[in-house]
Scaffold this motif. Structure first.
Motif, PDB file in Angstrom:
ATOM      1  N   GLN A 163     -10.727   1.174   3.680  1.00  0.00           N
ATOM      2  CA  GLN A 163      -9.260   1.345   3.086  1.00  0.00           C
ATOM      3  C   GLN A 163      -8.871   0.194   2.888  1.00  0.00           C
ATOM      4  O   GLN A 163      -9.463  -1.113   3.077  1.00  0.00           O
ATOM      5  CB  GLN A 163      -8.507   1.943   4.389  1.00  0.00           C
ATOM      6  N   LEU A 164      -7.617   0.212   2.342  1.00  0.00           N
ATOM      7  CA  LEU A 164      -7.052  -0.990   1.782  1.00  0.00           C
ATOM      8  C   LEU A 164      -6.901  -2.085   3.055  1.00  0.00           C
ATOM      9  O   LEU A 164      -7.041  -3.405   2.560  1.00  0.00           O
ATOM     10  CB  LEU A 164      -5.538  -0.546   1.278  1.00  0.00           C
ATOM     11  N   ASP A 165      -6.605  -1.725   4.217  1.00  0.00           N
ATOM     12  CA  ASP A 165      -5.964  -2.829   5.149  1.00  0.00           C
ATOM     13  C   ASP A 165      -7.339  -3.413   5.280  1.00  0.00           C
ATOM     14  O   ASP A 165      -7.369  -4.982   5.407  1.00  0.00           O
ATOM     15  CB  ASP A 165      -5.560  -2.056   6.468  1.00  0.00           C
ATOM     16  N   ARG A 166      -8.450  -2.827   5.422  1.00  0.00           N
ATOM     17  CA  ARG A 166      -9.751  -3.351   6.001  1.00  0.00           C
ATOM     18  C   ARG A 166     -10.333  -4.223   4.614  1.00  0.00           C
ATOM     19  O   ARG A 166     -10.830  -5.420   4.647  1.00  0.00           O
ATOM     20  CB  ARG A 166     -10.604  -2.406   6.088  1.00  0.00           C
ATOM     21  N   GLY A 214       0.845  -1.216   0.019  1.00  0.00           N
ATOM     22  CA  GLY A 214      -0.259   0.074   0.055  1.00  0.00           C
ATOM     23  C   GLY A 214       0.779   1.164   0.003  1.00  0.00           C
ATOM     24  O   GLY A 214       1.253   1.995  -1.143  1.00  0.00           O
ATOM     25  N   PHE A 270      -1.973   0.715   8.946  1.00  0.00           N
ATOM     26  CA  PHE A 270      -2.688  -0.607   8.793  1.00  0.00           C
ATOM     27  C   PHE A 270      -3.229  -0.982  10.069  1.00  0.00           C
ATOM     28  O   PHE A 270      -2.438  -0.895  10.931  1.00  0.00           O
ATOM     29  CB  PHE A 270      -1.840  -1.728   8.188  1.00  0.00           C
ATOM     30  N   ASN A 285      -2.273   3.252   4.665  1.00  0.00           N
ATOM     31  CA  ASN A 285      -3.370   3.352   3.523  1.00  0.00           C
ATOM     32  C   ASN A 285      -3.349   4.718   2.925  1.00  0.00           C
ATOM     33  O   ASN A 285      -2.223   5.467   2.845  1.00  0.00           O
ATOM     34  CB  ASN A 285      -4.677   3.246   4.138  1.00  0.00           C
ATOM     35  N   ASN A 286      -3.962   4.894   1.759  1.00  0.00           N
ATOM     36  CA  ASN A 286      -4.087   6.181   0.921  1.00  0.00           C
ATOM     37  C   ASN A 286      -4.116   7.291   1.693  1.00  0.00           C
ATOM     38  O   ASN A 286      -3.813   8.312   1.218  1.00  0.00           O
ATOM     39  CB  ASN A 286      -5.194   5.855  -0.128  1.00  0.00           C
ATOM     40  N   SER A 307     -10.327   4.932  -1.567  1.00  0.00           N
ATOM     41  CA  SER A 307     -11.104   3.870  -0.723  1.00  0.00           C
ATOM     42  C   SER A 307     -12.491   3.126  -1.314  1.00  0.00           C
ATOM     43  O   SER A 307     -12.668   3.641  -2.541  1.00  0.00           O
ATOM     44  CB  SER A 307     -11.547   4.670   0.595  1.00  0.00           C
ATOM     45  N   ARG A 313      -3.250  -5.083  -3.668  1.00  0.00           N
ATOM     46  CA  ARG A 313      -3.677  -3.326  -3.945  1.00  0.00           C
ATOM     47  C   ARG A 313      -3.805  -3.201  -5.314  1.00  0.00           C
ATOM     48  O   ARG A 313      -4.718  -2.243  -5.547  1.00  0.00           O
ATOM     49  CB  ARG A 313      -2.224  -2.559  -3.708  1.00  0.00           C
TER      50      ARG A 313
END
Length: 262
Positions: A217-220, A65, A129, A123-124, A178, A165
């Motif tokens: 977000q990316l982590d979730r 990410g 994370f 994240n963005n 997101s 990603r």
């Protein structure tokens, strides 16, 4: 348990891979953040082929990410692999991945802990994370059951995140950084899951930050997809006739969930 929400492949039709659904988004520059707040930019190469197995994306995982760049913030000290630098990469490890491993390994132990991974990934929106996702990923690539990963595990983890990603960017159709409710619904559909809008709303309520327009977000996104795929695999093991329904005792249900929580 009913067949609602079970991928099409469970009901006899083949699951579509994301690559067959639409074009992959072009690679974008990935941000790195230095401890002193200096914003840098760098690019990561996408992995050519996705790893297979539980927790991996349907057809192609995603990219680191964003990583906080701590190079230059501390002296270049010796590690168990020698002086930091891509030229000393162990056999079978990508030099770029080895360079990042040495950067993230802040205590120079030769291993990456959950804490170190969390400090490295953002994240963005520059949020770190979350602990749960970092723990899930460490456990997936921790072959020694020590709660840490070595350079080989980290190299595989980096490819895993890079591919996730890429998939995240593909489903982030408005390029907002997101995943919104409608984008999440589309993502599930294209991955082969038949999930109701109510279920997607439940996920947003559980994993999205509180706001008038909640998004993932990316982590979730990685966390949700890993758990969804893992639980679907567990369901398949019980649904030997592939009818989309299983009969479970209460304890069998608990055992299925607990053993699949990675």
């Amino acid at each position: 348990m009913s067949s609602r929400g079970i991928p099409a492949s469970l009901r006899g039709s083949s699951r579509r891979s994301p690559s067959s659904v639409g074009p992959t988004s072009p690679r974008r520059r990935c941000r790195f953040k230095a401890p002193l707040g200096l914003a840098l930019q760098a690019r990561h190469r996408s992995a050519s082929a996705p790893p297979r197995g539980r927790g991996h994306p349907p057809a192609q995982p995603m990219g680191a990410g964003c990583v906080r760049d701590v190079i230059g913030a501390r002296p270049r000290q010796k590690t168990r692999y020698g002086v930091p630098g891509a030229g000393n990469a162990p056999p079978g490890v990508d030099p770029e991945a080895f360079s990042w491993f040495q950067t993230v390994d802040t205590d120079h132990s030769g291993f990456i802990s959950v804490k170190e991974l969390k400090q490295a990934l953002v994240n963005n929106n520059w949020s770190s994370f979350n602990d749960e996702t970092c723990l899930l990923m460490i456990n997936m690539f921790d072959k020694t059951r020590t709660g840490r990963i070595d350079v080989y595990g980290f190299s595989a983890l980096l490819r895993f995140i890079q591919q996730w990603r890429s998939l995240f960017q593909q489903y982030d159709r408005d390029q907002s950084g997101s995943i919104s409710f409608s984008e999440l619904q589309q993502a599930f559909s294209q991955m082969g899951y038949n999930l109701s809008p109510q279920f997607s709303q439940l996920l947003l309520a559980r994993y999205a930050q509180r706001s008038p327009n909640p998004s993932i977000q990316l982590d979730r996104f990685i966390h949700i997809c890993m758990q969804l795929q893992s639980l679907t695999d567990a369901f398949r093991e019980k649904d030997t006739a592939l009818v989309g329904n299983i009969r479970l005792s209460y304890e069998d249900f608990l055992a299925m969930v607990v053993t699949r929580m990675l």
